[in-house]
Scaffold this motif. Structure first.
Motif, PDB file in Angstrom:
ATOM      1  N   ILE A 115       0.832  -1.205   0.000  1.00  0.00           N
ATOM      2  CA  ILE A 115       0.000   0.000   0.000  1.00  0.00           C
ATOM      3  C   ILE A 115       0.868   1.257   0.000  1.00  0.00           C
ATOM      4  O   ILE A 115       0.636   2.186  -0.784  1.00  0.00           O
ATOM      5  CB  ILE A 115      -0.963   0.000   1.199  1.00  0.00           C
ATOM      6  CG1 ILE A 115      -2.027  -1.078   1.008  1.00  0.00           C
ATOM      7  CG2 ILE A 115      -1.612   1.370   1.383  1.00  0.00           C
ATOM      8  CD1 ILE A 115      -2.850  -1.354   2.242  1.00  0.00           C
ATOM      9  N   GLY A 116       1.859   1.290   0.861  1.00  0.00           N
ATOM     10  CA  GLY A 116       2.726   2.464   0.940  1.00  0.00           C
ATOM     11  C   GLY A 116       3.476   2.727  -0.351  1.00  0.00           C
ATOM     12  O   GLY A 116       3.515   3.865  -0.836  1.00  0.00           O
ATOM     13  N   ALA A 117       4.065   1.692  -0.915  1.00  0.00           N
ATOM     14  CA  ALA A 117       4.836   1.858  -2.152  1.00  0.00           C
ATOM     15  C   ALA A 117       3.929   2.224  -3.327  1.00  0.00           C
ATOM     16  O   ALA A 117       4.256   3.112  -4.124  1.00  0.00           O
ATOM     17  CB  ALA A 117       5.603   0.573  -2.450  1.00  0.00           C
ATOM     18  N   ALA A 118       2.795   1.560  -3.420  1.00  0.00           N
ATOM     19  CA  ALA A 118       1.867   1.848  -4.518  1.00  0.00           C
ATOM     20  C   ALA A 118       1.293   3.254  -4.397  1.00  0.00           C
ATOM     21  O   ALA A 118       1.169   3.978  -5.393  1.00  0.00           O
ATOM     22  CB  ALA A 118       0.746   0.810  -4.544  1.00  0.00           C
ATOM     23  N   ASP A 119       0.940   3.655  -3.189  1.00  0.00           N
ATOM     24  CA  ASP A 119       0.403   5.002  -2.984  1.00  0.00           C
ATOM     25  C   ASP A 119       1.460   6.055  -3.296  1.00  0.00           C
ATOM     26  O   ASP A 119       1.158   7.090  -3.901  1.00  0.00           O
ATOM     27  CB  ASP A 119      -0.114   5.155  -1.558  1.00  0.00           C
ATOM     28  CG  ASP A 119      -0.866   6.456  -1.358  1.00  0.00           C
ATOM     29  OD1 ASP A 119      -1.647   6.840  -2.253  1.00  0.00           O
ATOM     30  OD2 ASP A 119      -0.672   7.097  -0.309  1.00  0.00           O
ATOM     31  N   LEU A 120       2.688   5.802  -2.900  1.00  0.00           N
ATOM     32  CA  LEU A 120       3.771   6.736  -3.220  1.00  0.00           C
ATOM     33  C   LEU A 120       3.959   6.867  -4.727  1.00  0.00           C
ATOM     34  O   LEU A 120       4.104   7.974  -5.251  1.00  0.00           O
ATOM     35  CB  LEU A 120       5.075   6.291  -2.561  1.00  0.00           C
ATOM     36  CG  LEU A 120       6.283   7.184  -2.816  1.00  0.00           C
ATOM     37  CD1 LEU A 120       6.052   8.591  -2.262  1.00  0.00           C
ATOM     38  CD2 LEU A 120       7.527   6.571  -2.194  1.00  0.00           C
ATOM     39  N   ALA A 121       3.911   5.751  -5.440  1.00  0.00           N
ATOM     40  CA  ALA A 121       4.060   5.780  -6.901  1.00  0.00           C
ATOM     41  C   ALA A 121       2.920   6.576  -7.549  1.00  0.00           C
ATOM     42  O   ALA A 121       3.164   7.393  -8.450  1.00  0.00           O
ATOM     43  CB  ALA A 121       4.093   4.361  -7.459  1.00  0.00           C
ATOM     44  N   GLY A 122       1.701   6.344  -7.089  1.00  0.00           N
ATOM     45  CA  GLY A 122       0.563   7.096  -7.622  1.00  0.00           C
ATOM     46  C   GLY A 122       0.662   8.572  -7.314  1.00  0.00           C
ATOM     47  O   GLY A 122       0.378   9.427  -8.166  1.00  0.00           O
ATOM     48  N   THR A 123       1.096   8.892  -6.104  1.00  0.00           N
ATOM     49  CA  THR A 123       1.252  10.288  -5.701  1.00  0.00           C
ATOM     50  C   THR A 123       2.304  10.986  -6.555  1.00  0.00           C
ATOM     51  O   THR A 123       2.093  12.116  -7.019  1.00  0.00           O
ATOM     52  CB  THR A 123       1.636  10.371  -4.212  1.00  0.00           C
ATOM     53  OG1 THR A 123       0.576   9.815  -3.437  1.00  0.00           O
ATOM     54  CG2 THR A 123       1.878  11.794  -3.775  1.00  0.00           C
ATOM     55  N   VAL A 124       3.420  10.330  -6.783  1.00  0.00           N
ATOM     56  CA  VAL A 124       4.483  10.918  -7.599  1.00  0.00           C
ATOM     57  C   VAL A 124       4.002  11.130  -9.041  1.00  0.00           C
ATOM     58  O   VAL A 124       4.277  12.171  -9.646  1.00  0.00           O
ATOM     59  CB  VAL A 124       5.760  10.047  -7.554  1.00  0.00           C
ATOM     60  CG1 VAL A 124       6.767  10.475  -8.605  1.00  0.00           C
ATOM     61  CG2 VAL A 124       6.374  10.098  -6.161  1.00  0.00           C
ATOM     62  N   ALA A 125       3.269  10.175  -9.575  1.00  0.00           N
ATOM     63  CA  ALA A 125       2.755  10.314 -10.945  1.00  0.00           C
ATOM     64  C   ALA A 125       1.801  11.503 -11.056  1.00  0.00           C
ATOM     65  O   ALA A 125       1.916  12.316 -11.978  1.00  0.00           O
ATOM     66  CB  ALA A 125       2.058   9.028 -11.382  1.00  0.00           C
ATOM     67  N   ILE A 126       0.873  11.623 -10.117  1.00  0.00           N
ATOM     68  CA  ILE A 126      -0.075  12.738 -10.151  1.00  0.00           C
ATOM     69  C   ILE A 126       0.659  14.054  -9.921  1.00  0.00           C
ATOM     70  O   ILE A 126       0.362  15.059 -10.580  1.00  0.00           O
ATOM     71  CB  ILE A 126      -1.200  12.532  -9.116  1.00  0.00           C
ATOM     72  CG1 ILE A 126      -2.085  11.359  -9.529  1.00  0.00           C
ATOM     73  CG2 ILE A 126      -2.035  13.790  -8.948  1.00  0.00           C
ATOM     74  CD1 ILE A 126      -2.817  11.545 -10.844  1.00  0.00           C
ATOM     75  N   PHE A 127       1.626  14.065  -9.017  1.00  0.00           N
ATOM     76  CA  PHE A 127       2.399  15.284  -8.792  1.00  0.00           C
ATOM     77  C   PHE A 127       3.132  15.696 -10.061  1.00  0.00           C
ATOM     78  O   PHE A 127       3.184  16.887 -10.399  1.00  0.00           O
ATOM     79  CB  PHE A 127       3.398  15.101  -7.651  1.00  0.00           C
ATOM     80  CG  PHE A 127       4.297  16.290  -7.471  1.00  0.00           C
ATOM     81  CD1 PHE A 127       3.838  17.432  -6.833  1.00  0.00           C
ATOM     82  CD2 PHE A 127       5.585  16.283  -7.970  1.00  0.00           C
ATOM     83  CE1 PHE A 127       4.657  18.538  -6.692  1.00  0.00           C
ATOM     84  CE2 PHE A 127       6.409  17.376  -7.831  1.00  0.00           C
ATOM     85  CZ  PHE A 127       5.941  18.517  -7.200  1.00  0.00           C
ATOM     86  N   ALA A 128       3.696  14.726 -10.774  1.00  0.00           N
ATOM     87  CA  ALA A 128       4.421  15.032 -12.013  1.00  0.00           C
ATOM     88  C   ALA A 128       3.489  15.679 -13.038  1.00  0.00           C
ATOM     89  O   ALA A 128       3.857  16.664 -13.685  1.00  0.00           O
ATOM     90  CB  ALA A 128       5.055  13.761 -12.577  1.00  0.00           C
ATOM     91  N   PHE A 129       2.281  15.129 -13.200  1.00  0.00           N
ATOM     92  CA  PHE A 129       1.318  15.736 -14.114  1.00  0.00           C
ATOM     93  C   PHE A 129       0.918  17.125 -13.638  1.00  0.00           C
ATOM     94  O   PHE A 129       0.794  18.052 -14.446  1.00  0.00           O
ATOM     95  CB  PHE A 129       0.074  14.852 -14.263  1.00  0.00           C
ATOM     96  CG  PHE A 129       0.200  13.825 -15.346  1.00  0.00           C
ATOM     97  CD1 PHE A 129      -0.228  14.086 -16.631  1.00  0.00           C
ATOM     98  CD2 PHE A 129       0.742  12.579 -15.075  1.00  0.00           C
ATOM     99  CE1 PHE A 129      -0.119  13.147 -17.633  1.00  0.00           C
ATOM    100  CE2 PHE A 129       0.861  11.621 -16.067  1.00  0.00           C
ATOM    101  CZ  PHE A 129       0.429  11.902 -17.359  1.00  0.00           C
ATOM    102  N   SER A 130       0.704  17.286 -12.342  1.00  0.00           N
ATOM    103  CA  SER A 130       0.349  18.599 -11.797  1.00  0.00           C
ATOM    104  C   SER A 130       1.452  19.614 -12.073  1.00  0.00           C
ATOM    105  O   SER A 130       1.178  20.758 -12.445  1.00  0.00           O
ATOM    106  CB  SER A 130       0.126  18.513 -10.287  1.00  0.00           C
ATOM    107  OG  SER A 130      -0.972  17.708  -9.990  1.00  0.00           O
ATOM    108  N   PHE A 131       2.685  19.199 -11.901  1.00  0.00           N
ATOM    109  CA  PHE A 131       3.827  20.079 -12.141  1.00  0.00           C
ATOM    110  C   PHE A 131       3.959  20.391 -13.628  1.00  0.00           C
ATOM    111  O   PHE A 131       4.161  21.544 -14.023  1.00  0.00           O
ATOM    112  CB  PHE A 131       5.098  19.421 -11.604  1.00  0.00           C
ATOM    113  CG  PHE A 131       6.303  20.302 -11.646  1.00  0.00           C
ATOM    114  CD1 PHE A 131       6.489  21.289 -10.698  1.00  0.00           C
ATOM    115  CD2 PHE A 131       7.248  20.140 -12.645  1.00  0.00           C
ATOM    116  CE1 PHE A 131       7.601  22.111 -10.729  1.00  0.00           C
ATOM    117  CE2 PHE A 131       8.360  20.952 -12.691  1.00  0.00           C
ATOM    118  CZ  PHE A 131       8.540  21.944 -11.735  1.00  0.00           C
ATOM    119  N   LEU A 132       3.834  19.366 -14.462  1.00  0.00           N
ATOM    120  CA  LEU A 132       3.982  19.518 -15.901  1.00  0.00           C
ATOM    121  C   LEU A 132       2.933  20.468 -16.484  1.00  0.00           C
ATOM    122  O   LEU A 132       3.237  21.310 -17.327  1.00  0.00           O
ATOM    123  CB  LEU A 132       3.878  18.151 -16.580  1.00  0.00           C
ATOM    124  CG  LEU A 132       4.021  18.112 -18.093  1.00  0.00           C
ATOM    125  CD1 LEU A 132       5.442  18.499 -18.495  1.00  0.00           C
ATOM    126  CD2 LEU A 132       3.695  16.724 -18.615  1.00  0.00           C
TER     127      LEU A 132
END
Length: 80
Positions: free
Chosen positions: A38-55
């Motif tokens: 859960i922790g690793a998967a949630d972190l991966a999803g968070t990073v992906a969404i953050f990247a799109f938000s930043f982009l």
């Protein structure tokens, strides 16, 4: 293409990428440790969404994540 349609497509793409990243990372973690999965998967999803938000310079892309992630995590916990 209207601005609204473009935004909807970007959001759908962002969440599809986040889901794919979460599943890929979740499968890579030991299935015997559901909280690590859960922790690793949630972190991966968070990073992906953050990247799109930043982009796209749009932090509101991340807002829906707070309501989308908990049901998926809950479903995973029920399944394991």
């Amino acid at each position: 293409m209207s601005k609204w349609t473009r935004g909807l497509l970007v959001c759908a793409l962002a969440y599809a990428v986040a889901l794919a990243a979460s599943v890929a990372i979740g499968w890579a973690v030991s299935p015997n440790e559901p909280w690590w999965v859960i922790g690793a998967a949630d972190l991966a999803g968070t990073v992906a969404i953050f990247a799109f938000s930043f982009l796209f310079k749009n932090s509101s892309l991340y807002d829906a994540y707070w309501s989308a992630a908990p049901p998926v995590i809950g479903a995973y916990l029920i399944a394991v």
